[in-house]
Write a protein that holds these residues in place. Structure first.
Motif, PDB file in Angstrom:
ATOM      1  N   ASN A   1       1.909  -6.938  -3.550  1.00  0.00           N
ATOM      2  CA  ASN A   1       0.562  -5.987  -3.972  1.00  0.00           C
ATOM      3  C   ASN A   1      -0.005  -4.634  -4.163  1.00  0.00           C
ATOM      4  OD1 ASN A   1      -1.200  -8.188  -2.600  1.00  0.00           O
ATOM      5  ND2 ASN A   1       0.535  -7.465  -0.820  1.00  0.00           N
ATOM      6  N   ASN A   2       0.557  -4.488  -5.385  1.00  0.00           N
ATOM      7  CA  ASN A   2       0.369  -3.388  -6.081  1.00  0.00           C
ATOM      8  C   ASN A   2       1.276  -2.969  -7.391  1.00  0.00           C
ATOM      9  OD1 ASN A   2       2.892  -2.702  -5.693  1.00  0.00           O
ATOM     10  ND2 ASN A   2       3.011  -1.620  -4.284  1.00  0.00           N
ATOM     11  N   HIS A   3       0.454  -2.488  -8.367  1.00  0.00           N
ATOM     12  CA  HIS A   3       0.005  -2.260  -9.930  1.00  0.00           C
ATOM     13  C   HIS A   3       1.678  -2.275 -10.186  1.00  0.00           C
ATOM     14  CE1 HIS A   3       0.461   2.296  -9.324  1.00  0.00           C
ATOM     15  NE2 HIS A   3       0.075   2.152  -9.614  1.00  0.00           N
ATOM     16  N   TRP A   4       3.467  -1.727  -8.970  1.00  0.00           N
ATOM     17  CA  TRP A   4       4.311  -1.633  -9.736  1.00  0.00           C
ATOM     18  C   TRP A   4       4.968  -2.638  -9.991  1.00  0.00           C
ATOM     19  CZ3 TRP A   4       6.505   1.912  -5.072  1.00  0.00           C
ATOM     20  CH2 TRP A   4       5.584   3.545  -4.587  1.00  0.00           C
ATOM     21  N   HIS A   5       5.905  -1.793 -11.206  1.00  0.00           N
ATOM     22  CA  HIS A   5       6.909  -2.929 -11.800  1.00  0.00           C
ATOM     23  C   HIS A   5       8.079  -2.183 -11.515  1.00  0.00           C
ATOM     24  CE1 HIS A   5       9.061  -4.771 -15.191  1.00  0.00           C
ATOM     25  NE2 HIS A   5       9.089  -5.502 -14.387  1.00  0.00           N
TER      26      HIS A   5
ATOM     27  N   ALA B   1      -0.934   3.773  -4.816  1.00  0.00           N
ATOM     28  CA  ALA B   1      -2.042   4.448  -5.662  1.00  0.00           C
ATOM     29  C   ALA B   1      -1.220   5.164  -6.555  1.00  0.00           C
ATOM     30  CB  ALA B   1      -3.493   3.998  -5.164  1.00  0.00           C
TER      31      ALA B   1
ATOM     32  N   THR C   1       1.003  -1.403   0.002  1.00  0.00           N
ATOM     33  CA  THR C   1       0.193   0.127  -0.120  1.00  0.00           C
ATOM     34  C   THR C   1       0.739   0.976  -0.147  1.00  0.00           C
ATOM     35  OG1 THR C   1      -1.595  -1.030   1.279  1.00  0.00           O
ATOM     36  CG2 THR C   1      -1.580   1.207   0.763  1.00  0.00           C
TER      37      THR C   1
ATOM     38  N   ARG D   1       8.154  -7.267  -9.824  1.00  0.00           N
ATOM     39  CA  ARG D   1       6.974  -6.745  -9.379  1.00  0.00           C
ATOM     40  C   ARG D   1       6.717  -6.702  -7.724  1.00  0.00           C
ATOM     41  NH1 ARG D   1       3.059  -5.924 -13.988  1.00  0.00           N
ATOM     42  NH2 ARG D   1       5.160  -6.433 -15.134  1.00  0.00           N
TER      43      ARG D   1
ATOM     44  N   PRO E   1       1.838   5.532 -10.442  1.00  0.00           N
ATOM     45  CA  PRO E   1       2.075   5.126 -12.042  1.00  0.00           C
ATOM     46  C   PRO E   1       3.552   3.446 -12.025  1.00  0.00           C
ATOM     47  CG  PRO E   1       2.184   6.851 -13.260  1.00  0.00           C
ATOM     48  CD  PRO E   1       1.613   7.328 -11.571  1.00  0.00           C
ATOM     49  N   THR E   2       4.669   4.765 -11.347  1.00  0.00           N
ATOM     50  CA  THR E   2       5.677   4.223 -11.121  1.00  0.00           C
ATOM     51  C   THR E   2       6.394   4.114  -9.487  1.00  0.00           C
ATOM     52  OG1 THR E   2       7.024   5.769 -12.382  1.00  0.00           O
ATOM     53  CG2 THR E   2       5.901   3.540 -13.966  1.00  0.00           C
TER      54      THR E   2
END
Length: 320
Positions: free
Chosen positions: A76-80, A33, A12, A73, A36-37
């Motif tokens: 638990n979040n969208h980051w890569h 959130a 988070t 990756r 984006p990165t």
């Protein structure tokens, strides 16, 4: 070592700080959130301090999950994160990526006395491993090894995924309830924030009570207020943590001590101190004497992961 950036990134939140003169400063917590990165999160953090993206040459990021290879990756979040892309975006000379519980373990080397509460008395053996274990989003487990000359090595692992150990008929009945729900029952299935709720629901189901609590905070608050069901949940949570920690001490020979970390236990620290944790830690049959005298501390430091990331980076750039 010049001023560097350190980060502790979970599912988070991402915490960032500057590592300067052997300490952290300018700590900020950002919501993953909102960016984006991870590169953009770091650039935003630096901008709030009036620093350009290329103003620092060294970075260490502690990330939740197994760390290997070029790409990471986040679980638990969208980051890569791609190491090459990240280094190029910030024009870095050195980038160190480590597991978040590796950083947590290294952070134990920086604790002040007022940042830990003694749970079990004892004298740590200075040349022995220490166990670092903590319920949070999951159950983290690491081993801290002294290397001499104030250097440290961490053995990361997945100790939170060991089988949940059974020590009483009541626990066996609850295990059967959990097995019916999960199949394989891991320590982390109970010893985590979501696990606390799973244990509460299992006790209610086993004893035919209607569950009326919906969050871990509600369970701990009700337990401290004297609710008998919630109190048993919290007591069993502490007992199971003691049993898992004791198993790890035996496996590792961790007579350097046990550090209890993470965000769950400090919420009910006074309850934990008088719970069944200590007795379950040392109740190992013929090997119970081995656990006597192993000190246990509850860690209350604010940013041990950031501190540990700084230690990791410093050890890499300034080896003894």
């Amino acid at each position: 070592m010049n001023m560097a950036l350190v980060g502790d990134i979970g599912g988070t939140n991402a915490r960032f700080a500057l590592w300067n003169n052997d300490r952290i400063e300018s700590v900020q917590t950002l919501a993953a959130a909102d960016f984006p990165t991870p590169e953009q999160a770091v650039i935003h953090y630096l901008s709030t301090l009036g620093l350009a993206p290329d103003s620092l040459s060294d970075v260490c990021l502690a990330c939740a999950g197994p760390v290997s290879g070029e790409d990471f990756r986040f679980t638990n979040n969208h980051w890569h994160l791609n190491r090459t892309t990240f280094r190029q975006a910030l024009q870095l000379d050195n980038m160190l990526l480590i597991n978040d519980f590796t950083a947590m373990a290294l952070g134990m080397t920086r604790l002040r006395e007022d940042e830990r509460i003694q749970i079990c008395p004892g004298e740590p053996e200075s040349d022995s491993p220490s166990l670092v274990i903590g319920p949070g989003t999951g159950l983290g487990v690491s081993t801290l090894l002294p290397q001499g000359n104030e250097q440290w090595k961490v053995l990361p692992g997945e100790g939170g995924h060991v089988d949940l150990p059974i020590g009483s008929l009541r626990e066996a009945a609850l295990w059967q309830q959990l097995f019916g729900e999960l199949g394989h029952v891991r320590a982390e299935d109970i010893l985590s924030g979501s696990g606390l709720m799973r244990l509460y629901r299992s006790i209610c189901a086993l004893d035919n009570h209607a569950p009326n609590l919906t969050t871990p905070a509600e369970v701990s608050t009700a337990a401290l207020a004297g609710d008998p069901i919630a109190e048993e949940v919290l007591q069993l949570f502490c007992v199971w943590l003691g049993r898992v920690a004791g198993n790890n001490v035996l496996t590792l020979g961790a007579r350097g001590g046990v550090y209890i970390v993470g965000g769950v236990i400090p919420r009910f620290a006074a309850f934990f101190q008088t719970s069944g944790f200590a007795s379950s830690l040392s109740s190992k049959g013929c090997m119970s004497g081995y656990l006597k005298g192993v000190p246990v501390w509850l860690v209350t430091a604010s940013y041990p992961g950031l501190e540990g990331a700084g230690v990791a980076l410093q050890q890499m750039l300034e080896p003894a």
